[in-house]
Enzyme design. Sequence first.
Site, PDB file in Angstrom:
ATOM      1  N   CYS A   6      36.806  38.591  43.379  1.00  0.00           N
ATOM      2  CA  CYS A   6      36.083  39.521  44.074  1.00  0.00           C
ATOM      3  C   CYS A   6      34.735  39.388  43.186  1.00  0.00           C
ATOM      4  O   CYS A   6      33.855  40.407  43.951  1.00  0.00           O
ATOM      5  CB  CYS A   6      36.699  40.825  44.107  1.00  0.00           C
ATOM      6  SG  CYS A   6      38.568  40.821  44.163  1.00  0.00           S
TER       7      CYS A   6
ATOM      8  N   HIS B  61      31.454  48.508  42.750  1.00  0.00           N
ATOM      9  CA  HIS B  61      32.492  47.756  43.299  1.00  0.00           C
ATOM     10  C   HIS B  61      33.571  48.813  43.994  1.00  0.00           C
ATOM     11  O   HIS B  61      34.051  48.294  45.148  1.00  0.00           O
ATOM     12  CB  HIS B  61      33.213  47.131  42.124  1.00  0.00           C
ATOM     13  CG  HIS B  61      34.205  45.936  42.422  1.00  0.00           C
ATOM     14  ND1 HIS B  61      33.964  44.968  43.169  1.00  0.00           N
ATOM     15  CD2 HIS B  61      35.434  45.921  42.096  1.00  0.00           C
ATOM     16  CE1 HIS B  61      34.967  44.034  43.588  1.00  0.00           C
ATOM     17  NE2 HIS B  61      36.045  44.749  42.606  1.00  0.00           N
TER      18      HIS B  61
ATOM     19  N   GLU C 199      35.651  51.523  36.468  1.00  0.00           N
ATOM     20  CA  GLU C 199      34.192  51.571  36.760  1.00  0.00           C
ATOM     21  C   GLU C 199      33.500  52.876  36.428  1.00  0.00           C
ATOM     22  O   GLU C 199      32.354  52.450  35.702  1.00  0.00           O
ATOM     23  CB  GLU C 199      33.840  51.276  38.494  1.00  0.00           C
ATOM     24  CG  GLU C 199      32.715  51.136  38.789  1.00  0.00           C
ATOM     25  CD  GLU C 199      32.501  50.401  40.129  1.00  0.00           C
ATOM     26  OE1 GLU C 199      33.594  50.300  40.860  1.00  0.00           O
ATOM     27  OE2 GLU C 199      31.427  49.941  40.519  1.00  0.00           O
TER      28      GLU C 199
ATOM     29  N   LYS D 288      32.827  49.558  50.668  1.00  0.00           N
ATOM     30  CA  LYS D 288      34.249  49.575  50.722  1.00  0.00           C
ATOM     31  C   LYS D 288      35.123  50.764  51.476  1.00  0.00           C
ATOM     32  O   LYS D 288      36.028  50.392  52.140  1.00  0.00           O
ATOM     33  CB  LYS D 288      34.900  48.953  49.533  1.00  0.00           C
ATOM     34  CG  LYS D 288      34.746  47.596  48.914  1.00  0.00           C
ATOM     35  CD  LYS D 288      35.485  47.114  47.916  1.00  0.00           C
ATOM     36  CE  LYS D 288      34.867  45.986  47.181  1.00  0.00           C
ATOM     37  NZ  LYS D 288      33.621  46.011  46.301  1.00  0.00           N
TER      38      LYS D 288
ATOM     39  N   HIS E 258      37.526  45.837  51.638  1.00  0.00           N
ATOM     40  CA  HIS E 258      37.208  44.968  50.438  1.00  0.00           C
ATOM     41  C   HIS E 258      37.205  43.451  50.978  1.00  0.00           C
ATOM     42  O   HIS E 258      38.331  42.772  51.529  1.00  0.00           O
ATOM     43  CB  HIS E 258      38.364  45.009  49.391  1.00  0.00           C
ATOM     44  CG  HIS E 258      37.836  44.249  48.081  1.00  0.00           C
ATOM     45  ND1 HIS E 258      36.942  43.452  48.316  1.00  0.00           N
ATOM     46  CD2 HIS E 258      38.587  44.416  46.960  1.00  0.00           C
ATOM     47  CE1 HIS E 258      36.681  42.719  46.923  1.00  0.00           C
ATOM     48  NE2 HIS E 258      37.757  43.499  46.221  1.00  0.00           N
TER      49      HIS E 258
ATOM     50  N   PHE F  93      39.649  40.044  40.053  1.00  0.00           N
ATOM     51  CA  PHE F  93      40.813  39.760  39.539  1.00  0.00           C
ATOM     52  C   PHE F  93      40.769  38.509  38.674  1.00  0.00           C
ATOM     53  O   PHE F  93      40.328  37.624  39.079  1.00  0.00           O
ATOM     54  CB  PHE F  93      41.966  39.339  40.495  1.00  0.00           C
ATOM     55  CG  PHE F  93      42.862  40.619  41.234  1.00  0.00           C
ATOM     56  CD1 PHE F  93      42.936  41.896  40.583  1.00  0.00           C
ATOM     57  CD2 PHE F  93      43.834  40.279  41.997  1.00  0.00           C
ATOM     58  CE1 PHE F  93      43.536  42.681  41.102  1.00  0.00           C
ATOM     59  CE2 PHE F  93      44.625  41.469  42.461  1.00  0.00           C
ATOM     60  CZ  PHE F  93      44.477  42.568  42.216  1.00  0.00           C
TER      61      PHE F  93
END
Lengths: 425, 400
Positions: free
Chosen positions: A175, A315, A326, A347, A352, A411
Amino acid sequence: MADTDHLGRTIVVVTGTGIITSLGQGQRENWHALTNGVSGIHRITRFPIGGLRTTIAGTVDFIPVAEPSAPAYAQRLAELVVEEALAESAIGRPGDFPGPLFMALPPVELEWPQRRALAAAAAVNDGLSYTDLIRAADRGHFEPWFERFLFGSVGEGLASRFGTKGSPIATSTACASGGTAIQLGVEAIRRGECDAALVVGTDASINPESLIRFSLLSALSTRNDPPSSAARPFSKDRDGFVMAEGAGALVLESLAHARARGAVVLGVVEGCGEAADGFHRTRSSPDGKPIIACMKRALADAGLAPDAIGYVNAHGTGTPENDRMEWVGIAAVFGERSGSLPISSNKSMIGHTLTAAGTIEAIFTLYTMRYGLLPPTINYDIPDPALPLDCVPNTARPAKVAHAISNSFGFGGQNVCVVLGFEPR
Amino acid sequence: MTIMAPDRDPLITGIGLISCLGEGENAHLAALDAFVPVIDETSFAPYLVHPMTNLALDTQIPKRGDQRQMEPWQRFGVYAAGLALDSAKAKGDPALLERMDMIVAAGGGERDYAVDAAILAAMPKADDPDAYLNEHLLSDLRPTLFLAQLSNLLAGNISIVHGVIGSSRTFMGEEASGADALYIACARIEAGQSEICLVGGSFNAQRPDAFLHDAMGHALWRGPFVPVWSREAQGGGTILGSVGCFLVIESRAHARARGVTPKARIAGVMTDRCRRAPGQAAANAARQIAALGGTAAASAVISAASGGAGATAEERSFLDGLGLPVRAASTALGNSVEPSFPAAIALAAMSIGRGKLFPPLEPAETPLEGAPAGLFVTSWGFWRGEATALVVPAQESGRG
């Protein structure tokens, strides 16, 4: 106005952008929907959803593709956003872009329709094995799939079509890929290798297996009704992210080059930071060190103190873990300003977009500064007391922002932050 | 070619290579000096494969839990990365590793072949094939398999197991991704954007889906083993090989400050692409050789040619025109796709380091007397991508 930054490096500006998300095609449609709190998340119709735990996604269903597959969709979306970006930038000539291509692409592999066709060609009644599939592949005429499902095929198609220079580089840092692609472009221009670089992030890989893989990791929201309510970053009742598709393209250019040809400067890529996390395959270090290091490195690269940042494009995936970590990172970097600094998650509306998220959200961050309007975080119904942040809840808000940061955390522990500026300093 | 400050020279200070020939520099040089092909003729008959040597996984991946979380391609890569860090005297030095950059060239991970086959066999007979697929993927796929498939999780595992966390980038795109990785690592070091970088990749050839893909392209060699250049006369074809290869590349100033002995210097890396109309790839390669100083800059060529019909034929004819001795690395290692270029660079650095190129691997190759002044390393991808590097001795006065 100097052409070089605080470290004497070439200033890198953006002179063209193109975007597709589940909200629509093109800058105008996307920005209008994004700042009106519209969700692009809907029930999946691309394939049957029987038996699935998650039945919603932000698929892009309005772009026809002749022989559908993840790489075919990814390439088509990329072509369209690159065309939009090139038209805006007015750089180069058709089929002759004067610089390299950096892409954020999802991994590629054969998909179930192809596997089924190979199995049918194998014509084995009982005990089908990969040996049978291999024999069928060798005897049959599946050459187009050989090329289509090579990792290099999307890049080759784009490089060929747009005439970019040199070997097209495709990144996959999960991502964070979109951020990595931007960083590669910035670095190439700073090295003086080129005056311009084409950056594109594209991901359209929603199919049963990709959805199920994320589902099995318990990463996805299962709040299927109504679909538009599922992505709820920073809310106390957030339960996962929503997979989505989209693409974003940026024309990066040295300020000197853009000025010399009279191009309109849409924004500045002031700095990039990256840091990897060695803690766990899907979880962040509990101390938030990599996220903090990543944001600090991006700020240092940009030559800015945290106080200069007026907006964070988070994010903000909406998983319990991501949003908490975050916030830990933001609180450490921005200190007592953290609670009053606007931090919103695109998002919540577009879902996403995975590999493409870093480029798409950097583009939205540029629009945020350019149009002086902060896109909201929608579905923010129940604040999480553990995350006392200003997420621009539910309604867009006018604001003048000179510098913003766009976060991407992947990830596998790959993190990239990009600092963007309204105009050259 | 621009003259750069010697302090910014990219030097190879660590090599980690595993393949069918064994593990590490000495094993590879010894095997190449007395070359006997290492081939598995039965597992994927009628195709051949160069199988990975036996690895004592615990030596590089001490936690069994980590080993279990990986599929073989990731284990190969993490293992080779550990060897490279050992070789560069960087292993277990957290202060160094936390600012070490990393670029990995990766393809995709392996699948659960039994699950795939069972679903494919049952789907046509199911009342609702699509629902059957959903149901069985949900119930039969191992949840953590995804992490063993994702391209960027080789890098992720290297961060977890070895602690390389300065930065982490994964490049994709078959052979070209390995060349792109080397190119970006060296360019960043020369420009002062990086001081030290772990670069490489891994490929597990002993997997049915790799054969399935290449069978669709009719790319595979079948029948008894034949070296790369001789294969050409019989229609060409590739023999896949399992390889893990990582290099530690660092600036001369950084290596000097750490007190490590460099193995070789990368004098340049050039990458490009074309649509492979006849002559285009050769034109790219000719430009690259010229930019790297012409044939006078090197004593021989190590080619990562895949053996695939069209590209390898054109590459061979191009290399013949250079008039330099040539070695086809894939004759010995097999075609390892993403790490094939880094592995060929590793063989070049080993040869430069000991002052002797390994002997010809087949009659079409000619011997090289004396120490090589430099070695060109070429990579023409099976389908796309042309790259050339020049590897030379590392000593400070030895600028070519």
